[in-house]
Design a protein around this motif. Sequence first.
Motif, mmCIF file in Angstrom:
data_model
loop_
_atom_site.group_PDB
_atom_site.id
_atom_site.type_symbol
_atom_site.label_atom_id
_atom_site.label_comp_id
_atom_site.label_asym_id
_atom_site.label_seq_id
_atom_site.Cartn_x
_atom_site.Cartn_y
_atom_site.Cartn_z
ATOM 1 N N PRO A 1 0.833 -1.210 0.000
ATOM 2 C CA PRO A 1 0.000 0.000 0.000
ATOM 3 C C PRO A 1 0.863 1.253 0.000
ATOM 4 C CG PRO A 1 -0.846 -1.598 1.575
ATOM 5 C CD PRO A 1 0.475 -2.132 1.102
ATOM 6 N N THR A 2 0.566 2.150 -0.913
ATOM 7 C CA THR A 2 1.382 3.349 -1.088
ATOM 8 C C THR A 2 0.485 4.571 -1.215
ATOM 9 O OG1 THR A 2 3.114 2.077 -2.210
ATOM 10 C CG2 THR A 2 3.133 4.460 -2.533
ATOM 11 N N GLN A 3 0.918 5.644 -0.613
ATOM 12 C CA GLN A 3 0.210 6.915 -0.666
ATOM 13 C C GLN A 3 1.160 7.985 -1.194
ATOM 14 O OE1 GLN A 3 -0.653 8.755 3.189
ATOM 15 N NE2 GLN A 3 -2.657 9.431 2.440
ATOM 16 N N LEU A 4 0.687 8.772 -2.144
ATOM 17 C CA LEU A 4 1.455 9.889 -2.689
ATOM 18 C C LEU A 4 0.772 11.188 -2.287
ATOM 19 C CD1 LEU A 4 2.050 8.607 -6.344
ATOM 20 C CD2 LEU A 4 3.642 8.463 -4.418
ATOM 21 N N ILE A 5 1.523 12.070 -1.649
ATOM 22 C CA ILE A 5 0.983 13.377 -1.252
ATOM 23 C C ILE A 5 1.804 14.457 -1.940
ATOM 24 C CG2 ILE A 5 0.483 14.939 0.654
ATOM 25 C CD1 ILE A 5 0.161 12.538 2.468
ATOM 26 N N ALA A 6 1.156 15.192 -2.839
ATOM 27 C CA ALA A 6 1.830 16.221 -3.621
ATOM 28 C C ALA A 6 1.320 17.593 -3.225
ATOM 29 C CB ALA A 6 1.584 15.980 -5.111
ATOM 30 N N ALA A 7 2.188 18.589 -3.312
ATOM 31 C CA ALA A 7 1.814 19.978 -3.071
ATOM 32 C C ALA A 7 1.705 20.680 -4.422
ATOM 33 C CB ALA A 7 2.844 20.677 -2.196
ATOM 34 N N LYS A 8 0.586 21.296 -4.676
ATOM 35 C CA LYS A 8 0.312 21.870 -5.998
ATOM 36 C C LYS A 8 1.319 22.932 -6.399
ATOM 37 C CE LYS A 8 -3.454 23.787 -8.779
ATOM 38 N NZ LYS A 8 -4.886 24.173 -8.796
ATOM 39 N N ASN A 9 1.823 23.698 -5.433
ATOM 40 C CA ASN A 9 2.696 24.827 -5.740
ATOM 41 C C ASN A 9 4.152 24.586 -5.337
ATOM 42 O OD1 ASN A 9 -0.168 26.225 -4.578
ATOM 43 N ND2 ASN A 9 0.493 26.790 -6.631
ATOM 44 N N ASP A 10 4.556 23.338 -5.309
ATOM 45 C CA ASP A 10 5.927 22.986 -4.924
ATOM 46 C C ASP A 10 6.884 23.352 -6.051
ATOM 47 O OD1 ASP A 10 8.279 21.783 -4.047
ATOM 48 O OD2 ASP A 10 7.261 20.007 -3.288
ATOM 49 N N LEU A 11 7.846 24.230 -5.769
ATOM 50 C CA LEU A 11 8.824 24.641 -6.777
ATOM 51 C C LEU A 11 10.065 23.760 -6.773
ATOM 52 C CD1 LEU A 11 8.691 28.547 -6.540
ATOM 53 C CD2 LEU A 11 7.389 27.008 -8.025
ATOM 54 N N LEU A 12 10.343 23.053 -5.662
ATOM 55 C CA LEU A 12 11.522 22.184 -5.607
ATOM 56 C C LEU A 12 11.238 20.810 -6.201
ATOM 57 C CD1 LEU A 12 13.065 23.018 -2.111
ATOM 58 C CD2 LEU A 12 13.801 23.789 -4.367
ATOM 59 N N VAL A 13 10.062 20.282 -5.927
ATOM 60 C CA VAL A 13 9.633 19.010 -6.525
ATOM 61 C C VAL A 13 8.339 19.313 -7.283
ATOM 62 C CG1 VAL A 13 8.990 16.606 -6.135
ATOM 63 C CG2 VAL A 13 10.668 17.706 -4.635
ATOM 64 N N PRO A 14 8.453 19.711 -8.547
ATOM 65 C CA PRO A 14 7.275 20.138 -9.298
ATOM 66 C C PRO A 14 6.197 19.062 -9.362
ATOM 67 C CG PRO A 14 9.293 20.696 -10.476
ATOM 68 C CD PRO A 14 9.689 19.821 -9.329
ATOM 69 N N LEU A 15 4.970 19.510 -9.499
ATOM 70 C CA LEU A 15 3.830 18.601 -9.527
ATOM 71 C C LEU A 15 3.984 17.532 -10.602
ATOM 72 C CD1 LEU A 15 1.041 17.845 -8.451
ATOM 73 C CD2 LEU A 15 0.055 19.577 -9.976
ATOM 74 N N ARG A 16 4.584 17.885 -11.723
ATOM 75 C CA ARG A 16 4.723 16.897 -12.801
ATOM 76 C C ARG A 16 5.581 15.701 -12.379
ATOM 77 N NH1 ARG A 16 7.971 21.165 -14.877
ATOM 78 N NH2 ARG A 16 10.196 20.618 -15.006
#
Length: 317
Positions: free
Chosen positions: A248-263
């Motif tokens: 089981p894996t969960q990915l949590i992304a920040a929409k406005n992250d400039l260091l680790v871009p959303l893409r």
Amino acid sequence: MPYRRLTRFVTAPDGTRVAYHTHVGHAPEGEMEPALASRPAVLLTNGIGTSENFWRYIVADLEQDHRVVHWDYRGHGRSHLSINGDYALRIHVDDLERVTEEVMARGDGRPPHHVGFSMGVRVVLELYRRRPELIPAMTLIAGSPASPDPSAWFIPFPGGRGTLALAFRTLTPLVPQVAPLVHEVLASRLAYPLGRATGLLRARAPRADILELLLALRQMDPQAFWMMMRGLLEGPPCWDVLPQVRVPTQLIAAKNDLLVPLREMERMRALLPDAEWVLVEDAGHAGLVEAGTEISEAVRAFRQSRGVGPAYPAHTS
């Protein structure tokens, strides 16, 4: 945020002592570890240079009914500087492996749910490559299987990762001379406004938390920080691990992250089609404190939905 915690150390083959901290919540003095041993364990792996207060929301939530542990990279927090001077990515994976085994030995013998933030995502994935039996579930927050892509930064760095890695190698001898100037900037009143102006910090980023981060960076050995950045840039990416993931894996992304871009996070999502996806609006790379409540609730909900943790804190009458 003041924590009640119990600090212990593991010793690496080169003699370096690596600290890990068990958050004991309201467990009675003298019975901290026995009181927590039977609880499900969650092990937190930080980002490079990040201060432990970034975990405060997750700790406050999960320590009520989990055994929550965070650990310090070499040269961070209570961990010692690397005795042999090695800060390559594989060294941190080695240390996480030992910490994981120690957490299991002092608990119920079961491996912990791993939560990785920023560089910690890569460290957790590399441990999964090496010892998948040590990772029954993982939450990957604002991190990537590769080093940050400088061509996507607010001010793009020409040449991408290769050029940046070369620059780090070339400039290494200058670190002792430049470090005092960097410390002055971090200690100045301009540090927080500069972070806001460049977009690295959102309006939701609490000033007190960012100032604690800056203090931790000023206290960190500059050579250790620099060599960790070099290790991160020079280490091979681990995109190939993602198709192998069977837990089981969960990915949590920040929409406005400039260091680790959303893409980057969306690419991970494409390679992990069964992973739970959480997108945090109006948050950047400091999302753990910018949207701490939202993220901590998402981690708990994920554990409950996948059957690896309780749904709500257990209260005693």
